[in-house]
Motif scaffolding. Sequence first.
Motif, PDB file in Angstrom:
ATOM      1  N   HIS A   1       0.828  -1.216   0.000  1.00  0.00           N
ATOM      2  CA  HIS A   1       0.000   0.000   0.000  1.00  0.00           C
ATOM      3  C   HIS A   1       0.859   1.262   0.000  1.00  0.00           C
ATOM      4  O   HIS A   1       2.015   1.241   0.415  1.00  0.00           O
ATOM      5  CB  HIS A   1      -0.902   0.016   1.239  1.00  0.00           C
ATOM      6  CG  HIS A   1      -0.147  -0.055   2.535  1.00  0.00           C
ATOM      7  ND1 HIS A   1       0.196  -1.254   3.131  1.00  0.00           N
ATOM      8  CD2 HIS A   1       0.362   0.917   3.336  1.00  0.00           C
ATOM      9  CE1 HIS A   1       0.863  -1.018   4.244  1.00  0.00           C
ATOM     10  NE2 HIS A   1       1.003   0.291   4.388  1.00  0.00           N
TER      11      HIS A   1
ATOM     12  N   HIS B   1       4.855   0.241  -0.125  1.00  0.00           N
ATOM     13  CA  HIS B   1       5.703  -0.812   0.429  1.00  0.00           C
ATOM     14  C   HIS B   1       4.954  -2.142   0.484  1.00  0.00           C
ATOM     15  O   HIS B   1       3.771  -2.197   0.767  1.00  0.00           O
ATOM     16  CB  HIS B   1       6.240  -0.424   1.811  1.00  0.00           C
ATOM     17  CG  HIS B   1       5.258   0.336   2.663  1.00  0.00           C
ATOM     18  ND1 HIS B   1       4.883   1.629   2.393  1.00  0.00           N
ATOM     19  CD2 HIS B   1       4.572  -0.019   3.776  1.00  0.00           C
ATOM     20  CE1 HIS B   1       4.016   2.040   3.298  1.00  0.00           C
ATOM     21  NE2 HIS B   1       3.789   1.054   4.144  1.00  0.00           N
TER      22      HIS B   1
ATOM     23  N   GLU C   1       7.501   5.342   7.809  1.00  0.00           N
ATOM     24  CA  GLU C   1       7.341   4.102   8.585  1.00  0.00           C
ATOM     25  C   GLU C   1       8.702   3.430   8.736  1.00  0.00           C
ATOM     26  O   GLU C   1       9.590   3.633   7.906  1.00  0.00           O
ATOM     27  CB  GLU C   1       6.376   3.182   7.817  1.00  0.00           C
ATOM     28  CG  GLU C   1       6.085   1.861   8.483  1.00  0.00           C
ATOM     29  CD  GLU C   1       4.758   1.279   8.015  1.00  0.00           C
ATOM     30  OE1 GLU C   1       4.143   1.829   7.094  1.00  0.00           O
ATOM     31  OE2 GLU C   1       4.351   0.258   8.584  1.00  0.00           O
TER      32      GLU C   1
HETATM   33 ZN    ZN Z   1       2.526   1.110   5.775  1.00  0.00          ZN
END
Ligand code: ZN
Length: 189
Positions: A86, A134, A95
């Motif tokens: 996503h 990712h 992240e």
């Molecule tokens: Zn993510």
Amino acid sequence: MTPNQDPFTTWVDLRTGTLDPERDLQDKHLAADMPGYYLEQDGAEDRLVYRVSAVPVPATNDELASSTTIIEPGTVGREYHMTKGHFHANWERSEIYLGLSGEGLLLMATDDGQHRTAPLREGAANYIPGGWAHRSVNTGDEPLVFLAVYIGDAGYDYATIAEEGFPVIVVRGDDGRPEVVDNPRYRRG
Ligand code: ZN
Ligand code: PAN
């Protein structure tokens, strides 16, 4: 100033990814959750592909959300088991993925077709900047387990990857080793 939350501890089994306490488990099965994600999916037997165990926090940019992901070993056709992948709905949110056990790859891609591959195994702390979609891929014979930490209001945009795919896919080569190859079905947005 009064903080709006109490501190808390979660125990992480570093080998299995199991959390104590478990608060929010999500299982992803091939047929129900990943239709059309693999090139050779027709006729493939249904199965559990991966599980996400999340530590819920309020979905704001003051908070850090986290989860473990456990991807079962296996292939669908020649493609190794992988997550859906996503962009973040708030696409600039970043992240970190920390590899805990097993052996795999982290694929990252921008919407203009740039892509990167990073190792995902014990001790690999991967920084995923905002704007990079990712997906993680289990290329080993054991479950691939990693911890993700992300900004609470990152959210999920699954539709772009579901429609366009990633620029590359990871397949088991003739020698039994993983190969990263161009995705023949990739459609740049
Ligand atoms: Zn993510
Ligand atoms: C991770 C992922 C998790 C499952 O927690 O959500 O590994 O992958 P999919 O969400 O692509 O199915 C994360 O990246 N959170 O932002």
